[in-house]
Design a protein around this motif. Sequence first.
Motif, PDB file in Angstrom:
ATOM      1  N   ASP A  22       3.088  26.105  15.218  1.00 31.64           N
ATOM      2  CA  ASP A  22       1.697  26.835  14.942  1.00 31.64           C
ATOM      3  C   ASP A  22       0.640  25.686  15.107  1.00 31.64           C
ATOM      4  N   CYS A  23      -0.132  25.878  16.434  1.00 31.89           N
ATOM      5  CA  CYS A  23      -0.941  24.978  16.873  1.00 31.89           C
ATOM      6  C   CYS A  23      -2.218  25.133  16.569  1.00 31.89           C
ATOM      7  N   GLU A  24      -2.533  26.066  15.752  1.00 30.34           N
ATOM      8  CA  GLU A  24      -4.068  26.302  15.304  1.00 30.34           C
ATOM      9  C   GLU A  24      -4.089  26.646  13.745  1.00 30.34           C
ATOM     10  N   ALA A  25      -5.308  26.688  13.274  1.00 31.16           N
ATOM     11  CA  ALA A  25      -5.717  27.186  12.063  1.00 31.16           C
ATOM     12  C   ALA A  25      -7.205  27.880  11.866  1.00 31.16           C
ATOM     13  N   THR A  26      -7.159  28.617  10.854  1.00 38.22           N
ATOM     14  CA  THR A  26      -8.481  29.340  10.668  1.00 38.22           C
ATOM     15  C   THR A  26      -8.857  28.872   9.458  1.00 38.22           C
ATOM     16  N   ILE A  27     -10.229  28.492   9.317  1.00 35.69           N
ATOM     17  CA  ILE A  27     -10.956  28.105   7.995  1.00 35.69           C
ATOM     18  C   ILE A  27     -12.103  28.867   7.942  1.00 35.69           C
ATOM     19  N   GLU A  28     -12.410  29.240   6.643  1.00 38.32           N
ATOM     20  CA  GLU A  28     -13.556  30.133   6.496  1.00 38.32           C
ATOM     21  C   GLU A  28     -14.500  29.312   5.751  1.00 38.32           C
ATOM     22  N   GLY A  29     -15.777  29.321   5.720  1.00 42.66           N
ATOM     23  CA  GLY A  29     -16.715  28.672   4.971  1.00 42.66           C
ATOM     24  C   GLY A  29     -17.651  30.112   4.329  1.00 42.66           C
ATOM     25  N   ASN A  30     -18.128  29.784   3.221  1.00 40.70           N
ATOM     26  CA  ASN A  30     -19.123  30.930   2.842  1.00 40.70           C
ATOM     27  C   ASN A  30     -20.266  30.356   2.242  1.00 40.70           C
ATOM     28  N   ASP A  31     -21.186  31.486   1.616  1.00 42.52           N
ATOM     29  CA  ASP A  31     -22.586  31.131   1.295  1.00 42.52           C
ATOM     30  C   ASP A  31     -22.506  30.283  -0.103  1.00 42.52           C
ATOM     31  N   ALA A  32     -21.468  30.097  -0.563  1.00 44.14           N
ATOM     32  CA  ALA A  32     -21.290  29.257  -1.805  1.00 44.14           C
ATOM     33  C   ALA A  32     -20.941  27.987  -1.589  1.00 44.14           C
ATOM     34  N   MET A  33     -20.868  27.550  -0.376  1.00 48.66           N
ATOM     35  CA  MET A  33     -20.780  26.157   0.325  1.00 48.66           C
ATOM     36  C   MET A  33     -19.257  25.679  -0.252  1.00 48.66           C
ATOM     37  N   GLN A  34     -18.305  26.501   0.396  1.00 46.30           N
ATOM     38  CA  GLN A  34     -17.000  26.418   0.014  1.00 46.30           C
ATOM     39  C   GLN A  34     -16.082  26.777   1.297  1.00 46.30           C
ATOM     40  N   PHE A  35     -15.212  25.849   1.433  1.00 45.66           N
ATOM     41  CA  PHE A  35     -14.195  26.444   2.373  1.00 45.66           C
ATOM     42  C   PHE A  35     -12.901  27.088   1.657  1.00 45.66           C
ATOM     43  N   ASN A  36     -12.057  27.666   2.542  1.00 45.62           N
ATOM     44  CA  ASN A  36     -11.069  28.380   1.850  1.00 45.62           C
ATOM     45  C   ASN A  36      -9.871  27.523   1.758  1.00 45.62           C
ATOM     46  N   MET A  37      -9.855  26.546   2.380  1.00 44.41           N
ATOM     47  CA  MET A  37      -8.665  25.337   2.357  1.00 44.41           C
ATOM     48  C   MET A  37      -9.061  24.046   2.177  1.00 44.41           C
ATOM     49  N   THR A  50      -6.021  23.733  17.695  1.00 46.99           N
ATOM     50  CA  THR A  50      -7.257  24.528  17.685  1.00 46.99           C
ATOM     51  C   THR A  50      -7.714  24.982  16.101  1.00 46.99           C
ATOM     52  N   VAL A  51      -8.658  24.778  15.925  1.00 46.17           N
ATOM     53  CA  VAL A  51      -9.550  25.075  14.626  1.00 46.17           C
ATOM     54  C   VAL A  51     -10.376  26.324  14.721  1.00 46.17           C
ATOM     55  N   HIS A  52     -10.295  27.402  14.313  1.00 41.90           N
ATOM     56  CA  HIS A  52     -11.109  28.376  14.572  1.00 41.90           C
ATOM     57  C   HIS A  52     -12.122  28.469  12.964  1.00 41.90           C
ATOM     58  N   LEU A  53     -13.360  28.392  12.877  1.00 41.16           N
ATOM     59  CA  LEU A  53     -14.110  28.340  11.995  1.00 41.16           C
ATOM     60  C   LEU A  53     -14.965  29.736  11.885  1.00 41.16           C
ATOM     61  N   LYS A  54     -14.609  30.216  10.727  1.00 38.47           N
ATOM     62  CA  LYS A  54     -15.462  31.739  10.433  1.00 38.47           C
ATOM     63  C   LYS A  54     -16.513  31.471   9.056  1.00 38.47           C
ATOM     64  N   HIS A  55     -17.899  31.790   9.463  1.00 36.83           N
ATOM     65  CA  HIS A  55     -18.844  31.851   8.317  1.00 36.83           C
ATOM     66  C   HIS A  55     -18.673  33.382   7.585  1.00 36.83           C
ATOM     67  N   THR A  56     -18.197  33.490   6.495  1.00 29.27           N
ATOM     68  CA  THR A  56     -17.997  34.678   6.020  1.00 29.27           C
ATOM     69  C   THR A  56     -19.303  35.022   5.030  1.00 29.27           C
ATOM     70  N   GLY A  57     -20.081  34.152   5.054  1.00 30.39           N
ATOM     71  CA  GLY A  57     -21.427  34.508   4.084  1.00 30.39           C
ATOM     72  C   GLY A  57     -22.438  35.308   5.073  1.00 30.39           C
ATOM     73  N   LYS A  58     -23.704  35.417   4.625  1.00 30.93           N
ATOM     74  CA  LYS A  58     -24.542  36.323   5.202  1.00 30.93           C
ATOM     75  C   LYS A  58     -25.881  35.545   5.523  1.00 30.93           C
ATOM     76  N   LEU A  59     -25.964  34.399   4.982  1.00 34.86           N
ATOM     77  CA  LEU A  59     -27.003  33.456   5.271  1.00 34.86           C
ATOM     78  C   LEU A  59     -27.309  32.873   6.491  1.00 34.86           C
ATOM     79  N   PRO A  60     -28.192  32.721   7.143  1.00 32.04           N
ATOM     80  CA  PRO A  60     -28.498  32.092   8.479  1.00 32.04           C
ATOM     81  C   PRO A  60     -28.115  30.627   8.579  1.00 32.04           C
ATOM     82  N   LYS A  61     -27.808  30.113   9.582  1.00 33.64           N
ATOM     83  CA  LYS A  61     -27.252  28.711   9.916  1.00 33.64           C
ATOM     84  C   LYS A  61     -28.357  27.761   9.486  1.00 33.64           C
TER      85      LYS A  61
END
Length: 149
Positions: A22-37, A50-61
Amino acid sequence: MFAKVAFAALLSAMTLPALAADCEATIEGNDAMQFNMKEMTVDKSCTKFTVHLKHTGKLPKAAMGHNWVLTKTADKQGVATDGMTAGLTKDYVKADDARVIAHTKVVGGGESDSVTFDTSKLAAGENYTFFCSFPGHWAIMTGTLKLSS
């Protein structure tokens, strides 16, 4: 003859999943300033990761943007400090910073980005840290990356 070919194909199909790392990972960041791993492991057989970053929140960058930055643990604070002065347009990463192994762009709520890097940049036994370099986030949004042995 056909039976031998079919048997060989069946054997190779059965062993492929066991060999595929498994040569990839997905990590999520949210509006509470937290990664999920807090930890990622790169299989030593991977030549690229490969790292995939997903912002699961709603606030703009501009308000709550997140990126994923990888450095040696000893370089984290310096890279984060220099990144603050680089600004949002440079994804809070100083241009051509040799201490940065890989990084994504800064993303806002609902956005995502990916980065692929050559694992030859990683050394067994070295300590690596990933973090978000958005100002004020790097002390909280952090984790370790390890190369499997």
